[in-house]
Design an enzyme around this catalytic site. Structure first.
Site, PDB file in Angstrom:
ATOM      1  N   CYS A   7      40.451  38.552  27.653  1.00  0.00           N
ATOM      2  CA  CYS A   7      40.773  37.359  28.352  1.00  0.00           C
ATOM      3  C   CYS A   7      41.103  36.134  27.133  1.00  0.00           C
ATOM      4  O   CYS A   7      42.006  35.385  27.322  1.00  0.00           O
ATOM      5  CB  CYS A   7      39.882  36.678  29.369  1.00  0.00           C
ATOM      6  SG  CYS A   7      38.090  36.666  28.976  1.00  0.00           S
TER       7      CYS A   7
ATOM      8  N   THR B 235      45.524  37.321  41.402  1.00  0.00           N
ATOM      9  CA  THR B 235      44.308  37.990  42.112  1.00  0.00           C
ATOM     10  C   THR B 235      43.371  36.690  42.635  1.00  0.00           C
ATOM     11  O   THR B 235      43.043  36.850  43.588  1.00  0.00           O
ATOM     12  CB  THR B 235      43.473  39.145  41.629  1.00  0.00           C
ATOM     13  OG1 THR B 235      44.790  39.944  41.017  1.00  0.00           O
ATOM     14  CG2 THR B 235      42.923  39.867  42.781  1.00  0.00           C
ATOM     15  N   GLY B 236      43.129  35.810  41.441  1.00  0.00           N
ATOM     16  CA  GLY B 236      42.182  34.909  41.646  1.00  0.00           C
ATOM     17  C   GLY B 236      42.565  34.067  42.852  1.00  0.00           C
ATOM     18  O   GLY B 236      41.764  33.485  43.486  1.00  0.00           O
TER      19      GLY B 236
ATOM     20  N   LYS C 248      31.259  45.153  42.660  1.00  0.00           N
ATOM     21  CA  LYS C 248      32.585  46.297  42.678  1.00  0.00           C
ATOM     22  C   LYS C 248      33.164  46.244  41.562  1.00  0.00           C
ATOM     23  O   LYS C 248      33.720  45.285  40.878  1.00  0.00           O
ATOM     24  CB  LYS C 248      33.519  46.006  43.838  1.00  0.00           C
ATOM     25  CG  LYS C 248      34.769  46.469  43.915  1.00  0.00           C
ATOM     26  CD  LYS C 248      35.629  45.908  44.838  1.00  0.00           C
ATOM     27  CE  LYS C 248      36.975  45.795  43.836  1.00  0.00           C
ATOM     28  NZ  LYS C 248      37.462  46.555  42.894  1.00  0.00           N
TER      29      LYS C 248
ATOM     30  N   GLU D 185      50.783  35.927  29.513  1.00  0.00           N
ATOM     31  CA  GLU D 185      49.861  36.510  29.175  1.00  0.00           C
ATOM     32  C   GLU D 185      49.930  38.223  28.815  1.00  0.00           C
ATOM     33  O   GLU D 185      50.339  38.812  29.802  1.00  0.00           O
ATOM     34  CB  GLU D 185      48.299  36.580  30.085  1.00  0.00           C
ATOM     35  CG  GLU D 185      47.203  37.432  29.559  1.00  0.00           C
ATOM     36  CD  GLU D 185      45.965  37.374  30.381  1.00  0.00           C
ATOM     37  OE1 GLU D 185      46.103  37.309  31.665  1.00  0.00           O
ATOM     38  OE2 GLU D 185      45.053  37.391  29.891  1.00  0.00           O
TER      39      GLU D 185
ATOM     40  N   GLU E 159      36.796  33.517  36.987  1.00  0.00           N
ATOM     41  CA  GLU E 159      36.962  33.622  35.629  1.00  0.00           C
ATOM     42  C   GLU E 159      38.528  34.612  35.585  1.00  0.00           C
ATOM     43  O   GLU E 159      38.634  35.585  35.883  1.00  0.00           O
ATOM     44  CB  GLU E 159      35.870  34.591  34.749  1.00  0.00           C
ATOM     45  CG  GLU E 159      34.758  33.738  34.591  1.00  0.00           C
ATOM     46  CD  GLU E 159      35.054  32.296  33.793  1.00  0.00           C
ATOM     47  OE1 GLU E 159      36.015  32.130  33.198  1.00  0.00           O
ATOM     48  OE2 GLU E 159      33.929  31.614  33.779  1.00  0.00           O
TER      49      GLU E 159
ATOM     50  N   GLY F 117      38.916  38.430  36.836  1.00  0.00           N
ATOM     51  CA  GLY F 117      40.333  39.243  36.821  1.00  0.00           C
ATOM     52  C   GLY F 117      41.630  38.216  36.609  1.00  0.00           C
ATOM     53  O   GLY F 117      41.326  37.300  35.980  1.00  0.00           O
ATOM     54  N   SER F 118      42.666  38.842  36.999  1.00  0.00           N
ATOM     55  CA  SER F 118      43.889  37.848  36.645  1.00  0.00           C
ATOM     56  C   SER F 118      43.833  36.766  37.608  1.00  0.00           C
ATOM     57  O   SER F 118      43.345  36.611  38.715  1.00  0.00           O
ATOM     58  CB  SER F 118      45.052  38.947  37.091  1.00  0.00           C
ATOM     59  OG  SER F 118      45.025  39.241  38.336  1.00  0.00           O
ATOM     60  N   THR F 119      44.574  35.755  37.011  1.00  0.00           N
ATOM     61  CA  THR F 119      45.124  34.381  37.747  1.00  0.00           C
ATOM     62  C   THR F 119      45.777  34.553  39.201  1.00  0.00           C
ATOM     63  O   THR F 119      45.185  34.154  40.131  1.00  0.00           O
ATOM     64  CB  THR F 119      45.987  33.655  37.095  1.00  0.00           C
ATOM     65  OG1 THR F 119      45.353  33.096  35.927  1.00  0.00           O
ATOM     66  CG2 THR F 119      46.245  32.358  37.752  1.00  0.00           C
TER      67      THR F 119
HETATM   68  P1  NAD Z   1      42.849  42.250  38.793  1.00  0.00           P
HETATM   69  O1  NAD Z   1      42.967  40.819  38.996  1.00  0.00           O
HETATM   70  O2  NAD Z   1      44.031  43.192  38.980  1.00  0.00           O
HETATM   71  O3  NAD Z   1      41.535  42.966  39.246  1.00  0.00           O
HETATM   72  C1  NAD Z   1      40.139  42.373  39.019  1.00  0.00           C
HETATM   73  C2  NAD Z   1      39.337  42.931  40.157  1.00  0.00           C
HETATM   74  O4  NAD Z   1      39.615  42.356  41.351  1.00  0.00           O
HETATM   75  C3  NAD Z   1      39.517  44.698  40.315  1.00  0.00           C
HETATM   76  O5  NAD Z   1      37.956  44.767  40.563  1.00  0.00           O
HETATM   77  C4  NAD Z   1      40.171  44.660  41.604  1.00  0.00           C
HETATM   78  O6  NAD Z   1      39.860  45.893  42.156  1.00  0.00           O
HETATM   79  C5  NAD Z   1      39.792  43.544  42.340  1.00  0.00           C
HETATM   80  N1  NAD Z   1      40.991  42.940  43.152  1.00  0.00           N
HETATM   81  C6  NAD Z   1      42.257  43.330  43.154  1.00  0.00           C
HETATM   82  N2  NAD Z   1      42.885  42.699  44.329  1.00  0.00           N
HETATM   83  C7  NAD Z   1      41.997  41.907  44.770  1.00  0.00           C
HETATM   84  C8  NAD Z   1      41.893  40.946  45.897  1.00  0.00           C
HETATM   85  N3  NAD Z   1      43.021  40.798  46.791  1.00  0.00           N
HETATM   86  N4  NAD Z   1      40.871  40.541  46.496  1.00  0.00           N
HETATM   87  C9  NAD Z   1      39.674  40.654  45.636  1.00  0.00           C
HETATM   88  N5  NAD Z   1      39.590  41.642  44.746  1.00  0.00           N
HETATM   89  C10 NAD Z   1      40.512  42.193  44.420  1.00  0.00           C
HETATM   90  O7  NAD Z   1      42.492  42.133  36.988  1.00  0.00           O
HETATM   91  P2  NAD Z   1      42.492  43.006  36.119  1.00  0.00           P
HETATM   92  O8  NAD Z   1      43.754  43.580  36.015  1.00  0.00           O
HETATM   93  O9  NAD Z   1      41.473  44.173  36.352  1.00  0.00           O
HETATM   94  O10 NAD Z   1      41.941  42.323  34.645  1.00  0.00           O
HETATM   95  C11 NAD Z   1      42.735  41.703  33.878  1.00  0.00           C
HETATM   96  C12 NAD Z   1      42.701  40.291  33.927  1.00  0.00           C
HETATM   97  O11 NAD Z   1      41.570  39.798  34.094  1.00  0.00           O
HETATM   98  C13 NAD Z   1      43.551  39.650  32.894  1.00  0.00           C
HETATM   99  O12 NAD Z   1      44.322  38.531  33.406  1.00  0.00           O
HETATM  100  C14 NAD Z   1      42.328  39.018  32.128  1.00  0.00           C
HETATM  101  O13 NAD Z   1      42.649  37.794  31.424  1.00  0.00           O
HETATM  102  C15 NAD Z   1      41.426  38.592  33.225  1.00  0.00           C
HETATM  103  N6  NAD Z   1      40.083  38.502  32.792  1.00  0.00           N
HETATM  104  C16 NAD Z   1      39.494  37.213  32.596  1.00  0.00           C
HETATM  105  C17 NAD Z   1      38.281  37.107  31.985  1.00  0.00           C
HETATM  106  C18 NAD Z   1      37.569  35.529  32.004  1.00  0.00           C
HETATM  107  O14 NAD Z   1      36.428  35.540  31.835  1.00  0.00           O
HETATM  108  N7  NAD Z   1      38.290  34.679  32.182  1.00  0.00           N
HETATM  109  C19 NAD Z   1      37.457  38.226  31.262  1.00  0.00           C
HETATM  110  C20 NAD Z   1      38.265  39.380  31.478  1.00  0.00           C
HETATM  111  C21 NAD Z   1      39.521  39.487  32.096  1.00  0.00           C
END
Ligand code: NAD
Length: 482
Positions: A278, A226-227, A171, A375, A244, A222-224
């Site tokens: 990131c 959401t993680g 996705k 961040e 990640e 994605g973000s911490t």
């Molecule tokens: P995000 O967490 O908003 O979204 C990431 C993904 O998760 C998207 O596809 C989103 O639709 C999905 N998502 C949203 N809510 C969800 C849920 N409840 N359950 C499952 N999936 C869900 O992150 P973003 O804004 O797209 O990305 C930016 C963030 O990602 C920054 O914090 C950045 O540091 C981090 N990032 C980390 C790495 C790494 O390798 N550590 C790499 C790139 C970006």
């Protein structure tokens, strides 16, 4: 530029339409460029079912067969480089050169990961028994990608998941689904039906995947924040997880640097991809002996850099990718101004459409300010004056994040000693953050769980299986009957 293309999902090797669709915007002008599919829950079930059907055949194909097929996907990316580059710039905002580099990196990842192996290890091999540990695929991997490097970070998941013998449901972010949908369809056509499925939709779709009983592992970038939700969502089914997450990387600049040499490198460590990396440098701790010279060199360099629409030749930094992130970056700039912090460059608001933020450097804000602690994920960077290496180290480590860090020094031995004391998954010395399909990449602290890339990253897409074979008739205590 709007795309006259019907963007579809790919499920079980076929293009799939959805009843609902959502707008995708170009962040450089806020124009709608396409509509992307909104996957329903029933359609996710179909995608997972297709992946489940495909799994046994792909697993049994064996490493060598998969190696050839995954490496060949790299050629598919390169054969479609030009249209995909323009599509990625239009939806993500990054300059064309950076978009092309991202796609080339994706191809490099497919080929590089295809070169990795996970050989069996022999634990015991004697007259009584043989015990061998193998790496077997997990099953169906749900891959969830962010919007900053939509293609490269999707491939970071697809390549090792497929190599290890799993099938995949991927996705993309709803902010940047187009290039992934297009490329995913092309890649899936070169694989057995159902081995790679691409679905798209809102954040809810990610949560449905996380909870889905037919998905065995979630690989999430994605973000911490959401993680944490992903981890909670995966708990009832005890899915394997790779997370990640966010970072707040410190760059430590020691007094012996050549300021003119490091200033452009530090600039790009912080501002490439409009700071939306990131592992971008997000806090610069600069020794007081070089602070003024570096501040001056960085702001002089910033004045030469062209910010604009990534599709225009000569643009070096594009817009912030989406409206919520732009508001967040503006909020940080406005708060810095309200608190009376001095800007070494930028700080102003952009005139006209598009989510642009002029390159902004903040002069020595306090350690507890939001601009230092959080961040930023945008083109805004604090320079912080420190009196000693130990002070820099302590302040760098005082963070919930631990993704990356960097050290800048003329003394490599000292830099390496310092690197070893930094609480971060990767530390770069005297260079902008680089990654490789061969180098394990793992966030410490709240920057992640698990590891991507390299042999450990590949192993993360497998379960461990030990097979113990009794060789000779033996007594219950294990001794041989002779
Ligand atoms: P995000 O967490 O908003 O979204 C990431 C993904 O998760 C998207 O596809 C989103 O639709 C999905 N998502 C949203 N809510 C969800 C849920 N409840 N359950 C499952 N999936 C869900 O992150 P973003 O804004 O797209 O990305 C930016 C963030 O990602 C920054 O914090 C950045 O540091 C981090 N990032 C980390 C790495 C790494 O390798 N550590 C790499 C790139 C970006």
């Amino acid at each position: 530029m709007a795309f006259d293309i019907d963007f579809t999902m790919t499920v079980g090797g076929r293009a799939v339409e959805t009843s609902g669709r959502h707008d995708v915007l170009n962040p450089a002008n806020e124009q709608v460029i396409a509509q992307a599919p909104l996957c329903t829950k029933d359609q996710l079930d179909l995608a997972v079912a297709a992946a489940r059907r495909a799994f046994p055949g792909w697993r049994d194909a064996g490493w060598d067969e998969r190696r050839g097929q995954v490496a060949a996907l790299g050629d598919v990316v390169l054969a479609n480089l030009d249209p995909l580059t323009r599509m990625l710039t239009a939806e993500q905002g990054k300059p064309l050169g950076d978009a092309e580099a991202e796609l080339r990196r994706a191809a490099e990842w497919l080929v590089g990961t295809a070169g990795l192996s996970l050989p069996d290890s022999i634990n015991e091999d004697n007259g009584v028994r043989r015990s061998v540990t193998r790496h077997v695929p997990i099953g169906v991997v749900g891959a969830i990608a962010p919007w900053n490097f939509p293609v490269a970070l999707a491939i970071w998941k697809i390549a090792p998941a497929l190599m290890a013998g799993n099938s995949v449901v991927l996705k993309p972010s709803p902010f940047t689904p187009l290039t992934t949908l297009r490329l995913g369809g092309l890649l899936a056509a070169h694989l057995p039906e159902g081995v790679l499925n691409i679905v798209s939709g809102s954040d809810d779709l990610g949560a449905w995947m996380t909870a889905h009983p037919g998905i065995d592992k979630i690989s999430f970038t994605g973000s911490t924040q959401t993680g944490r939700q992903v981890m909670a969502g995966a708990a009832p089914t005890l899915k394997r997880l790779t997370l990640e997450l966010g970072g707040n990387d410190a760059a430590i600049v020691l007094p012996d640097v050549n300021v003119a040499d490091v200033a452009p490198k530090l600039f790009w460590a912080g501002f490439r991809n409009a700071g939306q990396i990131c592992i971008a440098s997000k806090r610069l701790y600069v020794h007081e002996q070089v602070y003024s010279a570096l501040a001056e060199a960085l702001s002089a360099y910033a004045a030469t850099v062209r910010v604009g629409n990534g599709a225009e030749p000569g643009t070096q930094i594009g817009p912030v990718q989406n409206a919520p992130q732009y508001r967040r970056v503006r909020d940080l700039v406005d708060e810095a101004a309200a608190q009376g912090f001095r800007f070494l460059s930028g700080g102003s608001q952009w005139e006209g459409p598009g989510y642009f933020q002029p390159v902004t450097l903040v002069d020595n804000p306090p350690e507890d300010s939001r601009i230092v602690r959080e961040e930023q994920f945008g083109p805004i960077l604090p320079l912080i004056r420190v009196g000693s290496v130990d002070e820099a180290l302590a302040r760098a480590n005082r963070s919930e994040f631990g993704l990356g860090a960097s050290v800048w020094s003329g003394d490599i031995d000292e830099a390496e000693r310092l690197a070893g004391r930094l609480e971060a998954g990767t530390v770069w010395i005297n260079e902008e953050p680089v990654t490789s399909p061969l180098a394990p990449f793992a966030g410490h602290k709240q920057s992640g769980v698990g590891v991507e890339n390299g042999i450990p990253g590949l192993a993360a897409y497998t379960n461990t299986q030990t097979i113990v074979t009794r060789r000779a008739a033996g007594r219950p205590d294990g001794s041989t009957v002779t």
